[in-house]
Design a protein around this motif. Structure first.
Motif, short mmCIF file in Angstrom:
data_model
loop_
_atom_site.label_atom_id
_atom_site.label_comp_id
_atom_site.label_asym_id
_atom_site.label_seq_id
_atom_site.Cartn_x
_atom_site.Cartn_y
_atom_site.Cartn_z
N ALA A 302 0.75 -1.24 -0.10
CA ALA A 302 0.17 -0.02 -0.07
C ALA A 302 0.80 1.30 -0.07
O ALA A 302 0.64 2.31 -0.48
CB ALA A 302 -1.03 0.05 1.35
N TRP A 303 1.95 1.24 0.71
CA TRP A 303 2.99 2.44 0.69
C TRP A 303 3.60 2.68 -0.60
O TRP A 303 3.55 3.84 -1.01
CB TRP A 303 3.88 1.91 1.70
N ARG A 304 3.72 1.69 -1.11
CA ARG A 304 4.34 1.72 -2.74
C ARG A 304 3.11 2.09 -3.68
O ARG A 304 3.45 1.99 -4.95
CB ARG A 304 5.01 0.69 -3.31
N ARG A 305 2.11 2.16 -3.23
CA ARG A 305 0.59 2.36 -4.08
C ARG A 305 0.75 1.30 -5.19
O ARG A 305 0.48 1.52 -6.31
CB ARG A 305 0.74 3.68 -4.52
N LYS A 306 0.91 -0.20 -4.93
CA LYS A 306 0.83 -1.14 -5.70
C LYS A 306 -0.67 -1.33 -6.21
O LYS A 306 -1.49 -1.56 -5.06
CB LYS A 306 1.50 -2.28 -5.18
N LEU A 307 -0.96 -1.31 -7.48
CA LEU A 307 -2.54 -1.62 -7.66
C LEU A 307 -2.71 -2.73 -8.71
O LEU A 307 -2.40 -2.30 -10.02
CB LEU A 307 -3.35 -0.35 -8.18
N THR A 308 -2.61 -3.90 -8.47
CA THR A 308 -2.99 -5.17 -9.26
C THR A 308 -4.22 -5.75 -8.78
O THR A 308 -4.60 -5.35 -7.63
CB THR A 308 -1.69 -5.79 -9.34
N PRO A 309 -4.72 -6.55 -9.62
CA PRO A 309 -5.99 -7.27 -8.69
C PRO A 309 -5.62 -8.05 -7.63
O PRO A 309 -6.32 -8.09 -6.65
CB PRO A 309 -6.20 -8.18 -9.88
N VAL A 310 -4.46 -8.62 -7.60
CA VAL A 310 -3.97 -9.40 -6.51
C VAL A 310 -3.61 -8.41 -5.20
O VAL A 310 -4.03 -8.70 -4.08
CB VAL A 310 -2.81 -10.39 -6.80
N SER A 311 -3.09 -7.44 -5.68
CA SER A 311 -2.61 -6.44 -4.44
C SER A 311 -3.86 -5.77 -3.74
O SER A 311 -4.02 -5.44 -2.61
CB SER A 311 -1.71 -5.49 -4.92
N VAL A 312 -4.94 -5.81 -4.74
CA VAL A 312 -6.39 -5.02 -4.00
C VAL A 312 -6.86 -6.01 -3.21
O VAL A 312 -7.21 -5.74 -2.12
CB VAL A 312 -7.07 -4.73 -5.37
N ALA A 313 -6.65 -7.33 -3.76
CA ALA A 313 -7.43 -8.56 -2.74
C ALA A 313 -6.72 -8.52 -1.53
O ALA A 313 -7.25 -8.91 -0.52
CB ALA A 313 -7.18 -9.58 -3.57
N ILE A 314 -5.40 -8.46 -1.52
CA ILE A 314 -4.35 -8.41 -0.30
C ILE A 314 -4.88 -7.27 0.60
O ILE A 314 -5.15 -7.61 1.85
CB ILE A 314 -2.86 -8.42 -0.53
N TYR A 315 -5.18 -6.08 0.10
CA TYR A 315 -5.52 -5.02 0.95
C TYR A 315 -6.81 -5.31 1.78
O TYR A 315 -7.07 -5.08 2.84
CB TYR A 315 -5.81 -3.68 0.15
#
Length: 390
Positions: A302-315
């Protein structure tokens, strides 16, 4: 038609994973439950099974059972026609998770004598499918198809093998989600999302993750289309709502981390032996460290503002971990380990995609505590095999 060698390797490792876990089940049944396969459902005397199932000669534990007992009953009566819901603890919650018991009922053609075997087949099928998808992800990331074997290390898989819970379906579908969002196969992804929402209510987070990512990418038409993947689950939940009483209070709190912190500060072990109790508590803290590691990866992403489908699911799954209230969900590693397995697996895969291996420790740190709770079965198998050899 020529076979794709890579797909063949993926299939081989997927089948090997499923066969290894099936062998464990067979040995457990042979040496722990005296050959009675219904012992895997962990039926307890506190909630007696429905009388029509008496002919199955269920293996009944003297005290409390486990969630697999409820899903076994649902597989025999998925449409509320036989009144089995009154024998189930929290029927509204259990019936929402219809995918595994519903598939078992369909595979058995509704015949009671075939439902149990069908249920075991469905669980093994999801193990093979999850391992297949994970092997495909491994090949896609450049690690190789052998990664499919690692599906057996996901806590929810081990727990489902031991207690016939439905969580194995969701973590398998998480692997499919990771693969098809990476390859962008919209038809297959849509099917995965529909199944995930029907497997258990937390599967809806995968639908939300996909929709949010598409909206962020300004693909609004696709976002609306994929939001409909939740409709079959919503319709089923409405059907369940009409036929069950009020659900128990949902284990959500806005006191962030209160469940996690409470479990960490107040480990619970009922074993009378101080040495064993200390061992269980130590492994419990290690398992919670695994959850904490996944939360750290989520925070860094989140700090790196990573936005992929997997990263959003992780959040979203990390937020779930933050708001889970103290109580049954944190009662032992079998509870929080399977509830949070999607988070652990997603973090591991997200790290592997970046050639970072430490997020995978979030899975491996939970496994020792799970294995410790399976210690009785292990010792019984060792004793049984040793006696057979003699």
């Amino acid at each position: 038609m020529t076979l794709n060698p890579q797909r063949v390797r993926c299939a081989v490792f997927a089948l090997l994973c499923a066969l290894c876990l099936f062998a464990w089940q067979a040995l457990t049944v042979r040496y722990t439950y005296s050959g009675n396969w219904t012992g895997l459902f962990c039926t307890g005397a506190l909630f007696p099974p429905p009388p029509p199932l008496a002919a199955e000669h269920l293996y009944v534990f003297p005290k409390a059972g486990y969630d697999g007992q409820a899903y076994h009953d649902i597989a025999h009566d998925p449409f509320f026609r036989r009144g089995f819901a009154r024998y189930i603890d929290a029927p509204r919650l259990r019936y929402r998770r219809i995918l595994v018991p519903g598939l078992a009922f369909l595979l058995a053609g509704g015949r009671d004598r075939l439902v149990d075997a069908a249920y075991f087949a469905v669980v093994l099928g999801f193990i093979a499918l999850g391992a297949w998808w994970l092997a495909r992800v491994g090949a896609l990331f450049g690690y190789g198809a052998w990664l499919g074997l690692c599906f057996a290390a996901v806590p929810a898989v081990l727990i489902s093998v031991d207690r016939m819970t439905v969580d194995v379906a969701l973590v398998a579908l998480v692997a499919g989600f990771a693969l098809y969002t990476r390859e962008w196969r919209p038809g297959k992804l849509y099917a995965v999302l529909v199944a995930a929402a029907l497997s258990r209510e937390t599967g809806l987070l995968l639908v939300v993750a996909c929709v949010l990512w598409l909206a962020w990418e300004r693909r609004f038409r696709a976002a609306v289309l994929f939001s409909t993947a939740a409709l079959p689950a919503a319709a089923w939940m409405f059907f369940v709502q009409l036929r069950t009483g009020p659900a128990e209070a949902h284990p959500i709190t806005w006191r962030l981390l209160s469940g996690f912190a409470g479990r960490l500060l107040h480990p619970f072990s009922a074993d009378p032996s101080p040495a064993i109790r200390a061992l269980i508590d130590t492994f419990d803290v290690v398992a919670l460290a695994g959850v904490g590691l996944a939360l750290v990866w989520a925070g860094l992403s989140a700090w790196r503002r990573k936005l992929t489908p997997v990263s959003v699911a992780i959040y979203l799954f990390a937020l779930l971990a933050l708001v889970l209230a103290p109580g049954d969900t944190w009662s032992d590693v079998y509870s929080f380990g399977r509830t949070l397995s999607p988070l652990l697996l997603l973090c591991a895969l997200d790290g592997l995609a970046e050639r970072k291996f430490w997020p995978s420790l979030s899975v491996l740190l939970v496994d020792p505590a799970v294995g410790l709770l399976m210690g009785r079965q292990f010792l019984n198998i060792v004793d049984g095999l040793a006696a057979a050899i003699r």
